[in-house]
Design an enzyme around this catalytic site. Sequence first.
Site, PDB file in Angstrom:
ATOM      1  N   ILE A  12      32.890 -21.922 -13.669  1.00 47.40           N
ATOM      2  CA  ILE A  12      33.323 -22.079 -12.272  1.00 47.40           C
ATOM      3  C   ILE A  12      32.511 -21.142 -11.372  1.00 47.40           C
ATOM      4  O   ILE A  12      32.127 -21.506 -10.251  1.00 47.40           O
ATOM      5  CB  ILE A  12      34.838 -21.810 -12.143  1.00 47.40           C
ATOM      6  N   ASN A  32      29.067  -9.806 -17.926  1.00 51.77           N
ATOM      7  CA  ASN A  32      28.598  -9.207 -19.187  1.00 51.77           C
ATOM      8  C   ASN A  32      28.080 -10.288 -20.141  1.00 51.77           C
ATOM      9  O   ASN A  32      27.733  -9.993 -21.279  1.00 51.77           O
ATOM     10  CB  ASN A  32      29.693  -8.360 -19.857  1.00 51.77           C
ATOM     11  N   ASP A  58      29.660  -4.831 -17.567  1.00 50.68           N
ATOM     12  CA  ASP A  58      30.966  -5.123 -18.142  1.00 50.68           C
ATOM     13  C   ASP A  58      32.013  -4.463 -17.247  1.00 50.68           C
ATOM     14  O   ASP A  58      31.940  -3.251 -16.989  1.00 50.68           O
ATOM     15  CB  ASP A  58      31.027  -4.563 -19.577  1.00 50.68           C
ATOM     16  N   PHE A  80      36.029 -13.827 -10.860  1.00 50.42           N
ATOM     17  CA  PHE A  80      36.214 -14.806 -11.930  1.00 50.42           C
ATOM     18  C   PHE A  80      36.265 -14.156 -13.312  1.00 50.42           C
ATOM     19  O   PHE A  80      36.761 -14.780 -14.258  1.00 50.42           O
ATOM     20  CB  PHE A  80      35.014 -15.776 -11.982  1.00 50.42           C
ATOM     21  N   LYS A  84      39.495 -16.446 -21.278  1.00 49.01           N
ATOM     22  CA  LYS A  84      40.341 -17.549 -20.779  1.00 49.01           C
ATOM     23  C   LYS A  84      40.901 -18.491 -21.836  1.00 49.01           C
ATOM     24  O   LYS A  84      41.479 -19.518 -21.476  1.00 49.01           O
ATOM     25  CB  LYS A  84      39.543 -18.378 -19.775  1.00 49.01           C
ATOM     26  N   SER A 124      45.731 -19.208 -12.208  1.00 46.26           N
ATOM     27  CA  SER A 124      45.775 -20.451 -12.979  1.00 46.26           C
ATOM     28  C   SER A 124      47.140 -21.102 -12.845  1.00 46.26           C
ATOM     29  O   SER A 124      48.164 -20.415 -12.721  1.00 46.26           O
ATOM     30  CB  SER A 124      45.524 -20.096 -14.450  1.00 46.26           C
ATOM     31  N   TYR A 148      47.325 -14.939 -22.311  1.00 45.42           N
ATOM     32  CA  TYR A 148      46.312 -15.211 -21.273  1.00 45.42           C
ATOM     33  C   TYR A 148      46.993 -15.420 -19.916  1.00 45.42           C
ATOM     34  O   TYR A 148      46.623 -14.808 -18.909  1.00 45.42           O
ATOM     35  CB  TYR A 148      45.485 -16.453 -21.638  1.00 45.42           C
ATOM     36  N   LYS A 152      47.126 -13.309 -16.041  1.00 42.88           N
ATOM     37  CA  LYS A 152      46.977 -13.853 -14.679  1.00 42.88           C
ATOM     38  C   LYS A 152      48.183 -13.467 -13.824  1.00 42.88           C
ATOM     39  O   LYS A 152      48.048 -13.068 -12.670  1.00 42.88           O
ATOM     40  CB  LYS A 152      46.843 -15.379 -14.734  1.00 42.88           C
ATOM     41  N   TYR A 176      44.198 -22.456 -10.107  1.00 43.17           N
ATOM     42  CA  TYR A 176      43.445 -23.669 -10.427  1.00 43.17           C
ATOM     43  C   TYR A 176      44.243 -24.528 -11.381  1.00 43.17           C
ATOM     44  O   TYR A 176      44.860 -24.032 -12.322  1.00 43.17           O
ATOM     45  CB  TYR A 176      42.136 -23.377 -11.168  1.00 43.17           C
ATOM     46  N   ASN A 198      39.135 -27.366 -24.597  1.00 40.66           N
ATOM     47  CA  ASN A 198      39.616 -28.216 -23.502  1.00 40.66           C
ATOM     48  C   ASN A 198      39.174 -29.657 -23.680  1.00 40.66           C
ATOM     49  O   ASN A 198      38.194 -29.959 -24.349  1.00 40.66           O
ATOM     50  CB  ASN A 198      39.139 -27.661 -22.155  1.00 40.66           C
TER      51      ASN A 198
HETATM   52  P1  NAD Z   1      33.879 -18.712 -18.063  1.00 41.38           P
HETATM   53  O1  NAD Z   1      34.186 -18.068 -19.366  1.00 41.38           O
HETATM   54  O2  NAD Z   1      32.821 -19.752 -18.026  1.00 41.38           O
HETATM   55  O3  NAD Z   1      33.518 -17.598 -16.979  1.00 41.38           O
HETATM   56  C1  NAD Z   1      34.066 -16.294 -17.031  1.00 41.38           C
HETATM   57  C2  NAD Z   1      32.906 -15.321 -16.926  1.00 41.38           C
HETATM   58  O4  NAD Z   1      33.396 -13.982 -16.984  1.00 41.38           O
HETATM   59  C3  NAD Z   1      31.907 -15.487 -18.086  1.00 41.38           C
HETATM   60  O5  NAD Z   1      30.603 -15.609 -17.541  1.00 41.38           O
HETATM   61  C4  NAD Z   1      32.046 -14.182 -18.877  1.00 41.38           C
HETATM   62  O6  NAD Z   1      30.835 -13.814 -19.478  1.00 41.38           O
HETATM   63  C5  NAD Z   1      32.527 -13.221 -17.800  1.00 41.38           C
HETATM   64  N1  NAD Z   1      33.297 -12.065 -18.282  1.00 41.38           N
HETATM   65  C6  NAD Z   1      34.389 -12.061 -19.107  1.00 41.38           C
HETATM   66  N2  NAD Z   1      34.810 -10.788 -19.289  1.00 41.38           N
HETATM   67  C7  NAD Z   1      33.983  -9.995 -18.561  1.00 41.38           C
HETATM   68  C8  NAD Z   1      33.904  -8.589 -18.369  1.00 41.38           C
HETATM   69  N3  NAD Z   1      34.739  -7.724 -18.958  1.00 41.38           N
HETATM   70  N4  NAD Z   1      32.933  -8.101 -17.563  1.00 41.38           N
HETATM   71  C9  NAD Z   1      32.048  -8.951 -16.965  1.00 41.38           C
HETATM   72  N5  NAD Z   1      32.066 -10.267 -17.120  1.00 41.38           N
HETATM   73  C10 NAD Z   1      33.026 -10.793 -17.918  1.00 41.38           C
HETATM   74  O7  NAD Z   1      35.242 -19.290 -17.489  1.00 41.38           O
HETATM   75  P2  NAD Z   1      35.523 -20.234 -16.233  1.00 41.38           P
HETATM   76  O8  NAD Z   1      36.072 -21.487 -16.732  1.00 41.38           O
HETATM   77  O9  NAD Z   1      34.369 -20.232 -15.322  1.00 41.38           O
HETATM   78  O10 NAD Z   1      36.721 -19.426 -15.579  1.00 41.38           O
HETATM   79  C11 NAD Z   1      36.536 -18.511 -14.528  1.00 41.38           C
HETATM   80  C12 NAD Z   1      37.862 -17.874 -14.178  1.00 41.38           C
HETATM   81  O11 NAD Z   1      38.782 -18.900 -13.810  1.00 41.38           O
HETATM   82  C13 NAD Z   1      38.517 -17.125 -15.335  1.00 41.38           C
HETATM   83  O12 NAD Z   1      39.151 -15.976 -14.809  1.00 41.38           O
HETATM   84  C14 NAD Z   1      39.531 -18.097 -15.851  1.00 41.38           C
HETATM   85  O13 NAD Z   1      40.611 -17.445 -16.461  1.00 41.38           O
HETATM   86  C15 NAD Z   1      39.965 -18.794 -14.578  1.00 41.38           C
HETATM   87  N6  NAD Z   1      40.513 -20.145 -14.802  1.00 41.38           N
HETATM   88  C16 NAD Z   1      39.784 -21.056 -15.511  1.00 41.38           C
HETATM   89  C17 NAD Z   1      40.297 -22.323 -15.736  1.00 41.38           C
HETATM   90  C18 NAD Z   1      39.561 -23.346 -16.579  1.00 41.38           C
HETATM   91  O14 NAD Z   1      40.187 -24.266 -17.078  1.00 41.38           O
HETATM   92  N7  NAD Z   1      38.244 -23.231 -16.739  1.00 41.38           N
HETATM   93  C19 NAD Z   1      41.548 -22.672 -15.206  1.00 41.38           C
HETATM   94  C20 NAD Z   1      42.245 -21.715 -14.470  1.00 41.38           C
HETATM   95  C21 NAD Z   1      41.716 -20.457 -14.272  1.00 41.38           C
HETATM   96  C1  WQD Z   2      44.445 -31.140 -21.412  1.00 42.41           C
HETATM   97  C2  WQD Z   2      45.194 -32.232 -22.184  1.00 42.41           C
HETATM   98  C3  WQD Z   2      45.933 -31.580 -24.374  1.00 42.41           C
HETATM   99  C4  WQD Z   2      41.993 -31.155 -26.201  1.00 42.41           C
HETATM  100  C5  WQD Z   2      44.219 -25.269 -20.310  1.00 42.41           C
HETATM  101  C6  WQD Z   2      44.865 -23.922 -20.233  1.00 42.41           C
HETATM  102  C7  WQD Z   2      45.175 -23.584 -18.809  1.00 42.41           C
HETATM  103  C8  WQD Z   2      43.932 -23.731 -17.923  1.00 42.41           C
HETATM  104  C9  WQD Z   2      43.258 -25.039 -18.115  1.00 42.41           C
HETATM  105  C10 WQD Z   2      42.885 -21.590 -17.681  1.00 42.41           C
HETATM  106  C11 WQD Z   2      46.414 -31.705 -22.936  1.00 42.41           C
HETATM  107  C12 WQD Z   2      44.917 -32.695 -24.453  1.00 42.41           C
HETATM  108  C13 WQD Z   2      43.014 -31.394 -25.294  1.00 42.41           C
HETATM  109  C14 WQD Z   2      41.835 -32.040 -27.303  1.00 42.41           C
HETATM  110  C15 WQD Z   2      43.705 -33.325 -26.493  1.00 42.41           C
HETATM  111  N1  WQD Z   2      42.946 -22.743 -18.206  1.00 42.41           N
HETATM  112  N2  WQD Z   2      43.851 -32.456 -25.443  1.00 42.41           N
HETATM  113  N3  WQD Z   2      42.695 -33.114 -27.408  1.00 42.41           N
HETATM  114  O1  WQD Z   2      46.021 -27.271 -21.903  1.00 42.41           O
HETATM  115  O2  WQD Z   2      46.199 -28.432 -19.656  1.00 42.41           O
HETATM  116  O3  WQD Z   2      45.116 -26.235 -19.802  1.00 42.41           O
HETATM  117  O4  WQD Z   2      43.030 -25.279 -19.511  1.00 42.41           O
HETATM  118  O5  WQD Z   2      43.641 -21.082 -16.897  1.00 42.41           O
HETATM  119  O6  WQD Z   2      45.641 -22.277 -18.791  1.00 42.41           O
HETATM  120  O7  WQD Z   2      46.061 -23.940 -20.979  1.00 42.41           O
HETATM  121  O8  WQD Z   2      43.953 -28.174 -20.716  1.00 42.41           O
HETATM  122  O9  WQD Z   2      41.928 -29.370 -21.427  1.00 42.41           O
HETATM  123  O10 WQD Z   2      43.160 -27.950 -23.118  1.00 42.41           O
HETATM  124  O11 WQD Z   2      44.191 -30.075 -22.324  1.00 42.41           O
HETATM  125  O12 WQD Z   2      44.444 -34.289 -26.636  1.00 42.41           O
HETATM  126  O13 WQD Z   2      40.958 -31.870 -28.174  1.00 42.41           O
HETATM  127  O14 WQD Z   2      44.321 -32.772 -23.196  1.00 42.41           O
HETATM  128  O15 WQD Z   2      46.946 -31.762 -25.317  1.00 42.41           O
HETATM  129  O16 WQD Z   2      47.382 -32.695 -22.874  1.00 42.41           O
HETATM  130  P1  WQD Z   2      45.447 -27.559 -20.587  1.00 42.41           P
HETATM  131  P2  WQD Z   2      43.220 -28.849 -21.948  1.00 42.41           P
END
Ligand code: NAD
Ligand code: WQD
Length: 345
Positions: A12, A32, A58, A80, A84, A124, A148, A152, A176, A198
């Site tokens: 993201i 990092n 870091d 960010f 996660k 999240s 996790y 948050k 998100y 995911n």
């Molecule tokens: P990502 O893992 O691709 O990005 C996170 C980045 O943080 C990575 O580049 C990682 O190297 C860096 N990082 C982790 N720990 C660190 C540290 N101690 N110091 C410096 N850098 C560090 O994940 P993303 O999907 O881009 O998610 C970004 C943010 O959004 C995260 O906080 C995640 O929890 C949150 N989020 C993600 C989702 C999702 O489904 N992808 C959903 C909701 C919230």
């Molecule tokens: C979506 C749907 C699974 C994989 C997670 C985190 C949440 C947030 C977003 C960070 C569900 C199904 C999945 C597979 C499947 N992240 N599935 N087969 O669980 O809604 O959310 O990511 O904040 O905190 O929990 O997302 O993409 O894992 O799953 O059937 O191999 O797909 O059961 O119904 P989720 P997901």
Amino acid sequence: MRILVTGGAGYIGSHTVLSLQEAGHEVVVIDNLVNSSEESLRRVAELSGTPLTFRLVDLVDEAAVDAVFTEYPVDAVIHFAGLKAVGESVREPLMYYHNNLVGTLNLLRAMDRHGVRSIVFSSSATVYGEHNPIPYVEKMEIGANNPYGRTKEQIEDILADLGAADGRWHIALLRYFNPVGAHPSGRIGEDPQGIPNNLVPFIAQVAVGRREKLMVFGGDYDTPDGTCLRDYIHVVDLAEGHVAALDHVAGRAGVFRWNLGSGKGSSVLEVLHSFEKAAGRPIPYELTGRRAGDLPAFWADAASALADLSWSTTRTVDEMCADHWCWQKNNPHGYNALGAPHMTE
Ligand code: NAD
Ligand code: WQD
């Protein structure tokens, strides 16, 4: 403005850095690289035609974080950086609490020392937990059900306390929903290490031939087709939501919470079929048992972000899958230039 983006090399983060540059902001990234590659930032600079600054830092190293603020005076921070993966957080809670909480505290203390008091934080939908009715609304009581998600929730609490204690802080908590897709160029996208947790990254790896079939976790939920419903959001819509939130809080002190989602649920099978359409091929799958901790259905009430930020999602699930597929087929092994499988595969 000049913006410090923590975790900017990640999925993201990299898309948001691009949106920030396109909106005319100057960007400094710290990361990092624990879950990302510097190559993403090289490609962001190539797409925007604008250089950016990267520092390998870091967040748990307080002195290194402080040094960045000394070297680069910034106007605001988008935070960010964090770990996660829900399942990993259950197995390794200390690692998650240490990285996410200590990292955030170091960042906030450095910001305070340097007089930088505007922050947009990646929260999240997972903070809503299992007790809330859907759709989720920002004013609901939160209560995550895994380590996790608790990091948050706890960071949201820390930021709310900070905003209450010191009226100079400008704080946006962005919840998100399910980010998927990639930049339409296919140059940047999600690059999971090892087996994807995911849904869409897993489907994409099946489509490109890296995995045999998708296991669909549960076909007996009380939903129209028996599979879970989620609110999928295109990562470029999400990135643009950050620019809107930043603009909003830059002018206003206080603590603001916004859901970033579409307001609509899609089932696992709907997403699968949409991806099949994008890839032009069938994607093998098998219905299997439910995954522990999964909720049957949730989506956002997206009204507050629309009212306050004039922001809403514009990209459909079909576009998410088409753009995700474009990224996956052009980069079958992600940013790994040699095309070799990741070590953990
Ligand atoms: P990502 O893992 O691709 O990005 C996170 C980045 O943080 C990575 O580049 C990682 O190297 C860096 N990082 C982790 N720990 C660190 C540290 N101690 N110091 C410096 N850098 C560090 O994940 P993303 O999907 O881009 O998610 C970004 C943010 O959004 C995260 O906080 C995640 O929890 C949150 N989020 C993600 C989702 C999702 O489904 N992808 C959903 C909701 C919230
Ligand atoms: C979506 C749907 C699974 C994989 C997670 C985190 C949440 C947030 C977003 C960070 C569900 C199904 C999945 C597979 C499947 N992240 N599935 N087969 O669980 O809604 O959310 O990511 O904040 O905190 O929990 O997302 O993409 O894992 O799953 O059937 O191999 O797909 O059961 O119904 P989720 P997901």
